[in-house]
Scaffold this active site. Structure first.
Site, PDB file in Angstrom:
ATOM      1  N   ARG A 177      21.756  34.366  69.321  1.00  0.00           N
ATOM      2  CA  ARG A 177      21.955  33.258  68.384  1.00  0.00           C
ATOM      3  C   ARG A 177      22.057  31.897  69.080  1.00  0.00           C
ATOM      4  NH1 ARG A 177      20.959  37.244  66.093  1.00  0.00           N
ATOM      5  NH2 ARG A 177      21.516  37.823  63.957  1.00  0.00           N
TER       6      ARG A 177
ATOM      7  N   GLY B  55      47.834  27.296  73.787  1.00  0.00           N
ATOM      8  CA  GLY B  55      47.138  26.961  72.538  1.00  0.00           C
ATOM      9  C   GLY B  55      45.747  26.386  72.738  1.00  0.00           C
TER      10      GLY B  55
ATOM     11  N   ASP C  64      47.670  31.060  84.771  1.00  0.00           N
ATOM     12  CA  ASP C  64      48.907  30.788  84.032  1.00  0.00           C
ATOM     13  C   ASP C  64      50.005  31.664  84.604  1.00  0.00           C
ATOM     14  OD1 ASP C  64      50.954  30.384  82.016  1.00  0.00           O
ATOM     15  OD2 ASP C  64      49.356  29.635  80.712  1.00  0.00           O
TER      16      ASP C  64
ATOM     17  N   CYS D 199      38.760   8.158  86.455  1.00  0.00           N
ATOM     18  CA  CYS D 199      39.577   9.372  86.457  1.00  0.00           C
ATOM     19  C   CYS D 199      40.705   9.242  85.448  1.00  0.00           C
ATOM     20  CB  CYS D 199      40.098   9.650  87.866  1.00  0.00           C
ATOM     21  SG  CYS D 199      41.519   8.657  88.343  1.00  0.00           S
TER      22      CYS D 199
ATOM     23  N   CYS E 156      54.980  21.193  74.017  1.00  0.00           N
ATOM     24  CA  CYS E 156      55.094  21.842  72.712  1.00  0.00           C
ATOM     25  C   CYS E 156      56.521  22.259  72.398  1.00  0.00           C
ATOM     26  CB  CYS E 156      54.199  23.077  72.650  1.00  0.00           C
ATOM     27  SG  CYS E 156      52.471  22.645  72.680  1.00  0.00           S
TER      28      CYS E 156
ATOM     29  N   CYS F  36      43.405   1.388  89.654  1.00  0.00           N
ATOM     30  CA  CYS F  36      43.781   2.806  89.647  1.00  0.00           C
ATOM     31  C   CYS F  36      44.217   3.237  91.045  1.00  0.00           C
ATOM     32  CB  CYS F  36      42.618   3.668  89.182  1.00  0.00           C
ATOM     33  SG  CYS F  36      43.003   5.436  89.271  1.00  0.00           S
TER      34      CYS F  36
HETATM   35 ZN   LIG Z   1      41.081   6.410  88.465  1.00  0.00          ZN
END
Ligand SMILES: [Zn+2]
Length: 254
Positions: free
Chosen positions: A12, A39, A60, A173, A193, A250
């Site tokens: 598909r 999540g 994790d 970034c 969360c 930055c």
């Molecule tokens: Zn940057």
């Protein structure tokens, strides 16, 4: 060259002119690291496995808790107390035995990420974490190792999505957008969360969007979140895009 089984399983999406057999071969040859299997990581990993990404690395250090099940769709009630990365790897392998899935039951930090990204080449990293410190770490390490990254986060009903292609030296970034706090004492209280709450399907939208961007990225299609902050508001179902402002100050990339 795709096998008959692959042609059947992915028919598909292979029939889409944007993917085709050439695109499917790119997906099959890709190695992707997913940091965080909550999540966002749940839908992102499910869709990437289903789409036939050749090698997935799942990271994790947490175990499944009952309060996770409202939004982390990889897990079932009987997975309580089990390592998320291990359960996730089992679930993804069951969904698609054609791909290679590696479980890493660790909390990714700078040293770990740096080692992983130097040990083997990754085509893409998905930041599916819910913590600002690790997001900045992923940003730094991926930039250093020149590995592209797709990042997402959700607070309450509001989602964010942004991607960077660090193979390009001129890439902005994450720290251009949200400069890291200077000094530990300035860090705001950890917001995630567990402290502010989150609506499950908004994470489903953003995690799916990460998988979508990853597939587009690997297949060589235009990536709409590249150097662009895509904001999703679940309360009104509205998307907004903000071009990334150039940030000559930055601390990470300039
Ligand atoms: Zn940057």
């Amino acid at each position: 060259m795709l096998s008959r089984k692959q042609l059947q399983r992915y028919s598909r999406q292979i029939m889409l002119p944007q993917i085709g057999e050439a695109g499917q071969e790119k997906l099959a040859a890709a190695r992707v690291l997913i940091v965080g299997l909550g999540g966002l990581g749940s839908p992102a990993a499910l869709y990437l496995a289903a789409a036939g990404i050749g090698e997935l690395h799942l990271v994790d250090g947490d175990r499944v808790e009952i309060s996770n099940l409202q939004r982390q769709v990889l897990y079932k009630t009987n997975h309580r107390d089990k390592h998320k990365a291990q359960v996730a790897a089992q679930q993804l392998t069951a969904a698609n035995p054609e791909i290679r899935v590696h479980a890493h039951c660790v909390m990714a930090d700078e040293a770990w990420l740096s080692t992983q990204l130097s040990r083997q080449s990754f085509d893409l990293v998905l930041d599916c974490t819910d913590n600002l410190n690790i997001r900045h770490t992923i940003n730094r390490v991926c930039r250093e190792r020149q590995v592209p990254v797709v990042m997402a986060s959700v607070r309450g009903f509001s989602g964010q999505l942004v991607s960077f292609d660090f193979r390009t030296n001129t890439s902005p970034c994450y720290a251009c957008l949200f400069p890291p706090a200077t000094g530990q004492s300035d860090l705001p209280e950890a917001e995630n969360c567990s402290t502010v709450g989150v609506i499950g399907p908004a994470l489903g939208m953003m995690g799916s969007a990460q998988a979508l961007e990853a597939i587009k990225f690997i297949a060589g299609l235009p990536v709409s979140s590249l150097n662009k902050l895509q904001l999703f508001e679940a309360a009104t179902l509205e998307w907004r895009a903000l071009a990334l402002p150039a940030n000559s100050t930055c601390p990470i990339c300039r």
